[in-house]
Design a protein around this motif. Structure first.
Motif, PDB file in Angstrom:
ATOM      1  N   LYS A 182       0.844  -1.184   0.000  1.00 47.85           N
ATOM      2  CA  LYS A 182       0.000   0.000   0.000  1.00 47.85           C
ATOM      3  C   LYS A 182       0.881   1.237   0.000  1.00 47.85           C
ATOM      4  CE  LYS A 182      -3.593  -1.971   3.009  1.00 47.85           C
ATOM      5  NZ  LYS A 182      -4.904  -1.811   2.401  1.00 47.85           N
ATOM      6  N   LEU A 184       0.828   4.905   1.830  1.00 46.52           N
ATOM      7  CA  LEU A 184       0.197   5.597   2.945  1.00 46.52           C
ATOM      8  C   LEU A 184       0.664   7.050   2.973  1.00 46.52           C
ATOM      9  CD1 LEU A 184       0.952   2.941   5.743  1.00 46.52           C
ATOM     10  CD2 LEU A 184      -1.110   3.108   4.305  1.00 46.52           C
ATOM     11  N   GLU A 203      -4.763   5.990   3.114  1.00 47.08           N
ATOM     12  CA  GLU A 203      -4.292   5.011   2.145  1.00 47.08           C
ATOM     13  C   GLU A 203      -4.568   5.574   0.764  1.00 47.08           C
ATOM     14  OE1 GLU A 203      -6.113   1.319   3.190  1.00 47.08           O
ATOM     15  OE2 GLU A 203      -5.705   0.463   1.217  1.00 47.08           O
ATOM     16  N   ASP A 205      -4.627   5.270  -3.474  1.00 39.58           N
ATOM     17  CA  ASP A 205      -4.758   4.400  -4.626  1.00 39.58           C
ATOM     18  C   ASP A 205      -4.362   5.228  -5.830  1.00 39.58           C
ATOM     19  OD1 ASP A 205      -5.784   1.825  -4.138  1.00 39.58           O
ATOM     20  OD2 ASP A 205      -7.241   2.150  -5.741  1.00 39.58           O
ATOM     21  N   ALA A 220      -6.834   4.601   6.846  1.00 40.04           N
ATOM     22  CA  ALA A 220      -6.181   3.525   6.104  1.00 40.04           C
ATOM     23  C   ALA A 220      -6.572   2.192   6.739  1.00 40.04           C
ATOM     24  CB  ALA A 220      -4.665   3.704   6.159  1.00 40.04           C
ATOM     25  N   ILE A 222      -5.155  -0.511   7.901  1.00 37.30           N
ATOM     26  CA  ILE A 222      -3.871  -1.080   8.354  1.00 37.30           C
ATOM     27  C   ILE A 222      -3.972  -1.404   9.836  1.00 37.30           C
ATOM     28  CG2 ILE A 222      -2.328   0.001   6.651  1.00 37.30           C
ATOM     29  CD1 ILE A 222      -1.901   2.299   8.630  1.00 37.30           C
TER      30      ILE A 222
END
Lengths: 378, 378
Positions: A182, A184, A203, A205, A220, A222
């Motif tokens: 990912k 971050l 997070e 994309d 996020a 996580i």
């Protein structure tokens, strides 16, 4: 506290970040001065004084800065020598010129992380393209121009020798390609008292082709220990820089749970747009609080959010028309931010949409619909 | 949808409501024109064109209106004849002139409620003070000037004959004094399609001396059936008026559970400031959505909130200084809105503070501290 009513705040750059910064500055009764080379810049009607001129010209930046009490930026690519002189003459320049100088050069950035034992991908600094020959064993890598690259420009993938002809000739960073899970980002604020506050990690994309954030998710997805690690790294970078203002720290989360710094921006950032609606304080007000040496705001999440950049639709160039606006605005929790740019071109940042919903998964579904519906065309 | 990029929106009035309306309008890329008699009005630096002139002068309002696509107000006290002419000439004037005309006259307002069987306190219309003599049995009552009263001005309590010498000579409404338990407000939006959306009811706490909102609580602490009653009344008023735009409906909740209309305002309103931070859509964006005939936003509450008006401290008149700002801003969830007025005077609206907190009781405690700390002095 440096604040007083009617304090003159200068902003170098009149783009969307400046625009949203002004929307927040209105609440504190600041007098806003903006410098931008474009007469049609997004801030053109929102400042007490909107001045047209180059951000890279020493005299222009120096004379602009002499009019204000506090000077800040919404873009890094500005004349630092002028800022250094202004700082000497007692103008408060935040972020400080030494921070901007460092961030302008991805090579200096990487050296800084190494020097302060901050985690980042292995790298080499190149002066010329032909030095690539000696790093064959280091591939696959990413070659990044040390200066002036942004929003995906100035970045090449160098997977094998075949990519050498396309490589940049100018000074660059050759960075090991990270197999990340990912991306971050954590935005930290630091004021002159040394108070610090970090927003929860988000997070990102990215668009598969263009290196631009396409969706952003807050919070996020996580684990707590990764969240702590990311927040701590961001705080350490801000502290080691001694920055006054906001610092956005973009990071890679690797498949084996390592968190590595990708790059930083010393200003409000694309990865913090959602905070306007979704957090107790917005990144824009937080930046103002930091540079005015006020107490920092509460960064806690109000509601989960997805942020979608509204990029100029490929194949269209000219005066913009927003297709699908009505459909998008009918969806509950959809917040549209148009940046007031008159012309669109492929992948130009024309606006963003923040979707808030108590359920992040529902916000994601809505974001998909918005993405398919709302288009910047001509 | 009447919306297009760069649509020219005219606002009659450049005060704090106009200022917050512009903060919202920025997100929709509208070109803003503002007319206000005061060169130092809060909107002075935020419009594409800020024009200084009288809101009551036919020619000034007419010529101002001819420049724009849609014309709205942030204050009711404007030249309606000019608006009627502009409407005839095809300019979209929202709220419509007939609504503004009605609201400018508290007598017409009361007659309207009666005619539409909308609940409101019993009243008589007076042409002159000496008519009071025949209403002795009707006392205690409140005498309100039919025109130009606002923010507590133009209102007298008439408890007994002793108060007759102080009564207004001009045309007025003599309204039965209501032994109310709470004052409530509901803001409704209606667009040209006839879509309607109401914000949840809020509860207002007035300053004991001046008739100004001191604290506002969202949501109101009332039972569901009272909430429904209040919301339905507000919707009925908006529907019967056929208004396009926002309508703020202030109501009394009597000790025996009756809900009576006090008065209405056809624009963003003091009782909706908290929606900026505390609701999914703000009243300002909602007003824009309504007058642009866009889909209305979601009015749901994000977080409970208390709103405190920041009034000029009694005993101070002159260039304003905000005492206690640093202390107030250090409290989590405190959102400061300063209106950019250069001079303070006793009870002048200088700004407001919205405190959001998942727990309304905590927000109330914080609001008390803010109220005791933050002062507009000289």
């Amino acid at each position: 506290m440096y604040y007083k009513q009617g304090l003159r705040l200068g902003i170098l750059g009149g783009g969307q970040l400046g625009r949203m910064l002004i929307q927040a500055a209105v609440n504190l009764d600041l007098e806003i001065f903006v410098l931008d080379p474009d007469t049609d810049a997004p801030c053109r009607y929102l400042a007490k004084e909107f001045q047209v001129g180059s951000l890279k010209n020493y005299d222009t930046v120096y004379h602009f800065g002499k009019q204000v009490d506090i000077l800040t930026i919404e873009i890094e690519n500005v004349n630092v020598a002028a800022l250094e002189q202004l700082e000497k003459e007692g103008i408060k320049v935040f972020p400080q010129p030494h921070v901007i100088k460092l961030v302008q050069d991805k090579g200096l950035q990487k050296d800084f992380y190494k020097q302060h034992h901050l985690p980042t991908a292995p790298y080499y600094l190149l002066q010329h393209k032909d030095e690539l020959a000696q790093y064959l064993a280091f591939l696959p890598a990413v070659q990044k121009l040390r200066k002036e690259g942004y929003d995906g420009r100035g970045v090449h993938k160098i997977v094998s020798e075949k990519d050498y002809p396309n490589a940049f000739e100018q000074p660059s960073v050759l960075e090991q390609m990270i197999a990340f899970e990912k991306e971050l980002a954590v935005i930290v604020a630091r004021n002159a008292n040394g108070d610090m506050a970090a927003f929860p990690a988000v997070e990102m994309d990215f668009h598969p082709e263009k290196n631009l954030v396409e969706y952003l998710f807050s919070p996020a997805n996580i684990k707590n220990d990764i969240e702590s690690k990311a927040v701590n790294i961001a705080i350490q970078v801000a502290e080691n820089l001694g920055i006054i203002g906001l610092l956005a720290v973009e990071m890679f989360l690797t498949k084996d749970g390592e968190v590595l710094i990708n790059e930083v921006a010393p200003r409000p950032h694309n990865s913090g747009h959602h905070t306007i609606e979704a957090n107790m304080v917005s990144q824009y007000e937080q930046h103002l609080r930091a540079i005015l040496n006020m107490p920092l705001g509460d960064t806690a999440i109000k509601l989960p959010a997805v942020m979608v950049n509204l990029l100029g639709e490929p194949g269209f160039e000219g005066p913009v028309h927003y297709e699908g606006l009505e459909t998008a605005m009918a969806i509950p929790g959809v917040n549209i931010h148009l940046y007031g740019k008159k012309k669109t071109k492929p992948f130009r940042k024309m606006g963003h949409i923040t979707i808030t919903d108590p359920d992040l998964e529902k916000a994601k579904e809505k974001a998909q619909i918005v993405k398919q519906t709302l288009k910047a065309i001509t």
